[in-house]
Scaffold this active site. Structure first.
Site, short mmCIF file in Angstrom:
data_model
loop_
_atom_site.label_atom_id
_atom_site.label_comp_id
_atom_site.label_asym_id
_atom_site.label_seq_id
_atom_site.Cartn_x
_atom_site.Cartn_y
_atom_site.Cartn_z
CG HIS A 1 4.15 13.59 -24.63
ND1 HIS A 1 4.84 14.74 -24.90
CD2 HIS A 1 4.92 12.87 -23.76
CE1 HIS A 1 5.99 14.72 -24.23
NE2 HIS A 1 6.05 13.61 -23.53
CG HIS B 1 2.24 8.58 -25.37
ND1 HIS B 1 1.55 9.06 -24.27
CD2 HIS B 1 3.55 8.70 -25.06
CE1 HIS B 1 2.42 9.45 -23.35
NE2 HIS B 1 3.64 9.23 -23.81
CD GLU C 1 9.61 14.71 -23.05
OE1 GLU C 1 9.09 15.82 -22.80
OE2 GLU C 1 8.94 13.67 -23.22
NE ARG D 1 2.40 16.52 -14.42
CZ ARG D 1 2.90 15.77 -13.47
NH1 ARG D 1 2.40 15.84 -12.24
NH2 ARG D 1 3.88 14.93 -13.70
CD GLU E 1 -1.60 15.05 -17.65
OE1 GLU E 1 -2.27 14.49 -18.53
OE2 GLU E 1 -0.43 14.75 -17.38
CE LYS F 1 7.17 16.65 -15.61
NZ LYS F 1 7.55 15.36 -16.21
CG HIS G 1 9.16 8.90 -24.46
ND1 HIS G 1 7.78 8.84 -24.56
CD2 HIS G 1 9.44 10.08 -23.82
CE1 HIS G 1 7.25 9.92 -24.01
NE2 HIS G 1 8.23 10.69 -23.56
CE LYS H 1 1.40 12.92 -16.22
NZ LYS H 1 1.29 13.13 -17.68
NE ARG I 1 -4.25 -1.87 1.73
CZ ARG I 1 -4.35 -3.05 2.31
NH1 ARG I 1 -3.44 -3.43 3.20
NH2 ARG I 1 -5.33 -3.86 2.01
CG ASN J 1 0.20 15.26 -21.73
OD1 ASN J 1 1.06 14.48 -21.36
ND2 ASN J 1 -0.90 15.50 -21.03
#
Length: 364
Positions: free
Chosen positions: A251, A255, A188, A244, A240, A230, A267, A146, A124, A248
């Protein structure tokens, strides 16, 4: 060593430092020991990074009095799966990990993602630290909490927002990167200039070679700029729900390219193609002027990133991946577009035909 703090006021325990510098490993070890984040450390690394840097890190941790074990996973995107998480968790249990254990992610984005995700669900939730070894992980995936793993239908479809206790960016690790991985990180960095900092974009246009040639003093300044951009966005919108989303940029298409290629396209290369696609889409929809779109395309090309889809990658297949995009809401794909360099916005009314036309142009 530069320290940049991410302040997450609603969850003060999630606020943490990002430390950037050369030769900072010993100090990182001391900070981990003094932080009292765990009674025992488990360094998670991959089959490429572990032989290069694993033993030295274990020695540094042992020197601070921390007992540490190295857990190696296969290198590559294939390790970002729920079965790999289950395997990693089982190995941790067999080594005696418990709720007072600390995970240390030593590697690139894949290692950071799987280590962070495992930490978020193991018993947990246990603490973890990011120790990125690639340029792309330093400027992007290690920052902001993330975590995620892939499903066959798409990238990062399972994940969590789970902040590390600290991020340590040892720039000397970049000396061992192959040239392709330096280029991989450029996508990036270019993205940050496009969405937030026109002066950074100008700097990249005029001084790109010093990054490509791995001038570490110059890279330290660029990495710090990216981290601050960032950090500012994450502090406003950690999970997000609004701002935020501009991170992306590039992306959505990127993706889709990664997934359709079976994750054989890296990536950074996929995001570079996604940046080209999003910029072209912005021009076609009369938001971005052609001159700025041309500047973006020229910088992507100068960085050594691909400007065309790989041979054999069908545009129709790439387009089909949009059905599984995790940012999709109410059946609508949300696109980050540009009005100009430094002025992105989220658009949720882009037609599939327009997207298809842009992807087709990337293929020809």
């Amino acid at each position: 060593m530069k320290k940049i703090r991410i302040n997450l006021d609603k969850k003060r325990s999630a606020s943490h430092d990002i430390c950037i510098g050369r030769g900072i490993l010993d100090r990182a070890g001391l900070l981990m020991a003094k932080g009292n984040w765990g009674d025992r450390c488990f360094v998670v690394s991959d089959s490429i990074v572990a032989p290069l840097h694993g033993e030295k890190l274990l020695a540094v941790l042992a020197g601070t009095g921390l007992k540490a074990d190295l857990v190696e996973i296969p290198a590559g995107e294939s390790s970002k799966s729920i079965s790999a998480v289950a395997d990693l968790a089982g190995r941790l249990i067999s080594l005696g990990a418990d709720r007072r254990s600390l995970l240390v992610a030593l590697g690139g984005g894949v290692v950071g993602d799987i280590c962070g995700f495992t930490a978020s669900v193991f018993m947990r939730g246990i603490p973890y630290v990011q120790l990125p070894t690639s340029l792309i992980a330093m400027v992007d995936s290690s920052i902001g909490g993330k975590t995620g793993v892939d499903l066959p239908s798409g990238k990062n479809l399972l994940g969590s927002f789970y902040q590390p206790k600290a991020v340590f960016m040892e720039l000397d690790y970049l000396k061992t990167l192959p040239p392709r991985e330096v280029v991989n990180g450029m996508a990036e960095i270019i993205k940050y200039g496009i969405i937030d900092d026109p002066e950074l974009f100008d700097l990249l246009e005029s001084d790109l070679s010093r990054i490509i040639d791995r001038n570490l003093d110059h890279i330290e300044r660029i990495v710090a700029k990216a981290v601050r951009i960032k950090k500012g966005i994450v502090e406003i919108d950690e999970t997000e729900m609004g701002l935020r989303r501009i991170l992306n940029f590039g992306h959505t298409i990127g993706h889709a390219v990664e997934a359709e290629s079976g994750f054989t396209v890296s990536h950074g290369h996929a995001v570079g193609l996604g940046i080209l696609g999003a910029s072209l889409l912005s021009e076609k929809m009369n938001y971005l002027n052609p001159e700025e779109n041309s500047r973006i395309a020229s910088l992507i090309r100068a960085a050594g990133l691909p400007v065309r889809l790989p041979a054999g990658l069908r545009p129709a297949g790439v387009l089909s991946r949009f059905r599984f995009d995790k940012k999709k809401e109410g059946g609508v794909n949300k696109f980050v577009l540009l009005k100009k360099i430094g002025m992105p916005f989220v658009h949720d009314g882009v037609s599939p035909d327009m997207i298809g036309n842009v992807i087709q142009e990337l293929a020809t």
